[in-house]
Design a protein around this motif. Sequence first.
Motif, mmCIF file in Angstrom:
data_model
loop_
_atom_site.group_PDB
_atom_site.id
_atom_site.type_symbol
_atom_site.label_atom_id
_atom_site.label_comp_id
_atom_site.label_asym_id
_atom_site.label_seq_id
_atom_site.Cartn_x
_atom_site.Cartn_y
_atom_site.Cartn_z
ATOM 1 N N ILE A 21 52.987 32.760 37.185
ATOM 2 C CA ILE A 21 52.993 32.933 35.734
ATOM 3 C C ILE A 21 52.693 31.604 35.047
ATOM 4 C CG2 ILE A 21 54.484 33.403 33.748
ATOM 5 C CD1 ILE A 21 55.835 35.544 35.349
ATOM 6 N N GLU A 22 51.852 31.671 34.058
ATOM 7 C CA GLU A 22 51.493 30.468 33.300
ATOM 8 C C GLU A 22 52.584 30.203 32.261
ATOM 9 O OE1 GLU A 22 47.464 28.645 31.309
ATOM 10 O OE2 GLU A 22 47.971 30.715 30.842
ATOM 11 N N SER A 23 53.491 29.314 32.594
ATOM 12 C CA SER A 23 54.605 28.997 31.704
ATOM 13 C C SER A 23 55.163 27.629 32.075
ATOM 14 C CB SER A 23 55.701 30.053 31.818
ATOM 15 O OG SER A 23 56.867 29.638 31.144
ATOM 16 N N PRO A 24 55.503 26.805 31.063
ATOM 17 C CA PRO A 24 56.080 25.488 31.358
ATOM 18 C C PRO A 24 57.475 25.595 31.962
ATOM 19 C CG PRO A 24 56.138 25.946 28.995
ATOM 20 C CD PRO A 24 55.287 27.011 29.623
ATOM 21 N N ASN A 25 58.088 26.761 31.873
ATOM 22 C CA ASN A 25 59.437 26.936 32.410
ATOM 23 C C ASN A 25 59.440 27.419 33.848
ATOM 24 O OD1 ASN A 25 60.570 26.267 29.870
ATOM 25 N ND2 ASN A 25 60.263 28.365 29.157
ATOM 26 N N ARG A 26 58.253 27.582 34.418
ATOM 27 C CA ARG A 26 58.162 28.044 35.799
ATOM 28 C C ARG A 26 57.865 26.872 36.722
ATOM 29 N NH1 ARG A 26 59.573 33.585 36.647
ATOM 30 N NH2 ARG A 26 59.270 34.597 34.645
ATOM 31 N N ALA A 27 58.532 26.853 37.872
ATOM 32 C CA ALA A 27 58.280 25.814 38.869
ATOM 33 C C ALA A 27 58.000 26.483 40.210
ATOM 34 C CB ALA A 27 59.490 24.886 38.989
ATOM 35 N N TYR A 28 56.991 26.004 40.889
ATOM 36 C CA TYR A 28 56.604 26.582 42.166
ATOM 37 C C TYR A 28 56.589 25.502 43.235
ATOM 38 C CZ TYR A 28 55.139 30.394 39.126
ATOM 39 O OH TYR A 28 55.132 31.397 38.197
ATOM 40 N N LYS A 29 56.557 25.922 44.472
ATOM 41 C CA LYS A 29 56.619 24.950 45.560
ATOM 42 C C LYS A 29 55.291 24.230 45.767
ATOM 43 C CE LYS A 29 55.348 27.610 49.685
ATOM 44 N NZ LYS A 29 55.721 27.906 51.072
ATOM 45 N N TRP A 30 54.212 24.780 45.204
ATOM 46 C CA TRP A 30 52.921 24.145 45.384
ATOM 47 C C TRP A 30 52.731 23.036 44.345
ATOM 48 C CZ3 TRP A 30 53.611 29.456 45.249
ATOM 49 C CH2 TRP A 30 53.581 30.067 46.513
ATOM 50 N N PRO A 31 51.955 22.020 44.675
ATOM 51 C CA PRO A 31 51.719 20.926 43.724
ATOM 52 C C PRO A 31 51.141 21.447 42.410
ATOM 53 C CG PRO A 31 50.947 20.325 45.904
ATOM 54 C CD PRO A 31 51.305 21.780 45.975
ATOM 55 N N GLN A 32 51.441 20.750 41.325
ATOM 56 C CA GLN A 32 50.967 21.167 40.009
ATOM 57 C C GLN A 32 49.452 21.243 39.966
ATOM 58 O OE1 GLN A 32 53.121 22.045 37.487
ATOM 59 N NE2 GLN A 32 51.289 22.794 36.443
ATOM 60 N N ALA A 33 48.790 20.349 40.689
ATOM 61 C CA ALA A 33 47.325 20.351 40.713
ATOM 62 C C ALA A 33 46.788 21.666 41.273
ATOM 63 C CB ALA A 33 46.806 19.175 41.536
ATOM 64 N N VAL A 34 47.512 22.261 42.217
ATOM 65 C CA VAL A 34 47.078 23.515 42.818
ATOM 66 C C VAL A 34 47.229 24.660 41.814
ATOM 67 C CG1 VAL A 34 47.574 25.212 44.632
ATOM 68 C CG2 VAL A 34 47.587 22.754 45.160
ATOM 69 N N THR A 35 48.387 24.740 41.144
ATOM 70 C CA THR A 35 48.591 25.818 40.172
ATOM 71 C C THR A 35 47.657 25.657 38.972
ATOM 72 O OG1 THR A 35 50.425 24.597 39.146
ATOM 73 C CG2 THR A 35 50.980 26.160 40.885
ATOM 74 N N ASP A 36 47.446 24.408 38.554
ATOM 75 C CA ASP A 36 46.512 24.184 37.438
ATOM 76 C C ASP A 36 45.107 24.642 37.819
ATOM 77 O OD1 ASP A 36 48.531 23.134 35.910
ATOM 78 O OD2 ASP A 36 47.989 21.033 36.250
ATOM 79 N N THR A 37 44.711 24.350 39.040
ATOM 80 C CA THR A 37 43.390 24.753 39.509
ATOM 81 C C THR A 37 43.263 26.265 39.539
ATOM 82 O OG1 THR A 37 43.133 22.747 40.844
ATOM 83 C CG2 THR A 37 41.767 24.634 41.443
ATOM 84 N N LEU A 38 44.306 26.929 39.997
ATOM 85 C CA LEU A 38 44.279 28.385 40.059
ATOM 86 C C LEU A 38 44.063 28.988 38.671
ATOM 87 C CD1 LEU A 38 44.622 31.044 41.590
ATOM 88 C CD2 LEU A 38 47.104 30.809 41.299
ATOM 89 N N PHE A 39 44.733 28.449 37.665
ATOM 90 C CA PHE A 39 44.601 28.997 36.311
ATOM 91 C C PHE A 39 43.290 28.578 35.644
ATOM 92 C CE2 PHE A 39 49.067 29.971 36.746
ATOM 93 C CZ PHE A 39 49.189 31.147 36.020
ATOM 94 N N SER A 40 42.593 27.620 36.243
ATOM 95 C CA SER A 40 41.294 27.232 35.684
ATOM 96 C C SER A 40 40.175 28.153 36.151
ATOM 97 C CB SER A 40 40.961 25.788 36.073
ATOM 98 O OG SER A 40 40.659 25.685 37.464
ATOM 99 N N LEU A 41 40.436 28.928 37.216
ATOM 100 C CA LEU A 41 39.432 29.857 37.726
ATOM 101 C C LEU A 41 39.443 31.123 36.876
ATOM 102 C CD1 LEU A 41 40.193 29.427 41.546
ATOM 103 C CD2 LEU A 41 38.396 28.308 40.204
ATOM 104 N N SER A 42 38.275 31.650 36.583
ATOM 105 C CA SER A 42 38.186 32.749 35.615
ATOM 106 C C SER A 42 37.788 34.086 36.213
ATOM 107 C CB SER A 42 37.194 32.389 34.503
ATOM 108 O OG SER A 42 35.918 32.099 35.059
ATOM 109 N N GLU A 43 37.147 34.104 37.359
ATOM 110 C CA GLU A 43 36.682 35.362 37.931
ATOM 111 C C GLU A 43 37.318 35.592 39.293
ATOM 112 O OE1 GLU A 43 32.479 35.542 38.117
ATOM 113 O OE2 GLU A 43 32.171 35.221 35.967
ATOM 114 N N ASN A 44 37.666 36.844 39.581
ATOM 115 C CA ASN A 44 38.236 37.175 40.880
ATOM 116 C C ASN A 44 37.265 36.786 41.987
ATOM 117 O OD1 ASN A 44 40.370 38.252 39.505
ATOM 118 N ND2 ASN A 44 39.819 40.394 39.862
ATOM 119 N N GLY A 45 37.804 36.120 42.989
ATOM 120 C CA GLY A 45 36.990 35.654 44.101
ATOM 121 C C GLY A 45 36.455 34.249 43.905
ATOM 122 N N ALA A 46 36.617 33.683 42.698
ATOM 123 C CA ALA A 46 36.105 32.331 42.431
ATOM 124 C C ALA A 46 36.816 31.310 43.307
ATOM 125 C CB ALA A 46 36.295 31.980 40.961
ATOM 126 N N LEU A 47 36.072 30.300 43.741
ATOM 127 C CA LEU A 47 36.585 29.272 44.637
ATOM 128 C C LEU A 47 36.613 27.923 43.934
ATOM 129 C CD1 LEU A 47 34.543 30.486 47.676
ATOM 130 C CD2 LEU A 47 37.025 30.167 47.780
#
Length: 335
Positions: A215-241
Motif C-alpha cells: 500500500i502506498e502510504s507513509p504509515n506503512r513499513a515493509y521489510k524491503w528497502p525503500q528504493a525497492v518499494t518506490d521503484t514498484l510504485f513508479s511502474l505503471s503497466e502490469n508486467g513492466a520491469l
Amino acid sequence: MKKQYIVVAALMIISGAAGWFLSSINWSTGTPEINDKVLAVINDSVITEDDFLTQMKLRGGKNAGQYHDIKQKQVLLEYLINQKLLMSKALQSGTDQDPLVQKIYQQTVIDKFLEAGLNDELTKINVTTAEVERYFEEHKNSYNRPARRRGAIIFKKTSDDMTNANKQALKDELLAVKQAAIQLPSHQTHFGELARIHSDDRASMYQGGVIGWLIESPNRAYKWPQAVTDTLFSLSENGALSDIVETDKGYYLVRLVGAENTKETEFKLIASGIKQKILSDKQAAAKKAFLAEIQANAHIEINEALLQSINPINPEPKDDSNQPPAMPVQAGVQP
C-alpha cells in the motif's frame, strides 16, 4: 489471599446494595414498628412497601407473571432483609473504610455528579447533516483506499568483501534475467521459474518472485528497502520491469504484477461513523470545558520538584530501534 477475598466479597455486597440504601430505603429514627406502610423491621431500620415495590420493578416485576406467587415475594423480601443485615455488619466491621471500597465509592459519587451536572448537557449536543458532509469533504482523502501495487522481485545478495568484478557479474546476471522476462508470455506478469533459478529471496523465489500487495502510504513499513518499494510504485503497466535497483543489501530486479489506483469511499457508507465521531468530539470538548471551569474556581498547587523526583515502579522500555520492521502479512500488506 483470604483477606483479599473477604474485601472483594464485602465490596460486592456494598456495591450491590449501595444504590438501594441511598435512594430507595427510608431510614427511620427512633424505634421502628410494623405499620400499614412498613413491610419489615430489621434491628433499627425498616423496609417499606415503597422500598419493596421499587425492588420489584428493578428485578423483573414488570414482566408478566412475576411476583404473583407469594413465594416469589418471600424470596425477594428475604434477599432485602439479608442485604440490610450484611450492610449493617459490613459497616460495623469498618469494611466501608477499606481503601478499595473508598475508591469505588468515590468513583460512584463522581459518576453520579457528572451524570447530574454534565450528562443532561451532553444529551443536548447534536450533529447536523451539514456538519457530517463538511467533515467528509475536509477529510475525504483519509477515507479513500490508497493505491496499492503487487510486485515481484529477483534479489541478488551482496557482501562487503565482494570484489567489484563479482558485483558486476551479479548485475550482468540480472540484466540477462530482465531480457528473459521480456520474452515471457504477456499474460504472465511475474518472473515464474526465473525467480526460482536466480533469486536469493527464499520467501518469494518459489512464487515467481511475488511479494504480495504493498500500500502506498507513509504509515506503512515493509521489510524491503525503500528504493525497492518506490521503484514498484513508479511502474505503471502490469508486467513492466525496472532497471537494476542497488541497495546496501544487494541488487533487485522489480516487476509490476498488478496495480490498483486510489479508490474513493462513498459518503453514504461512512456517514453514520463520521456523525458518531463528531458527536464524541463535541461531548469530549464539553466535558473538558466542564472540568476546566471547576478547576478555574479551585485553588490548586503542584509540587513540581516532588513530581519530578518520583521514580517509576517499572523497568525502562526495551530499545527496539535496531529491530527490523515486522514481516508483512496478508499477501504482503501489513495490517
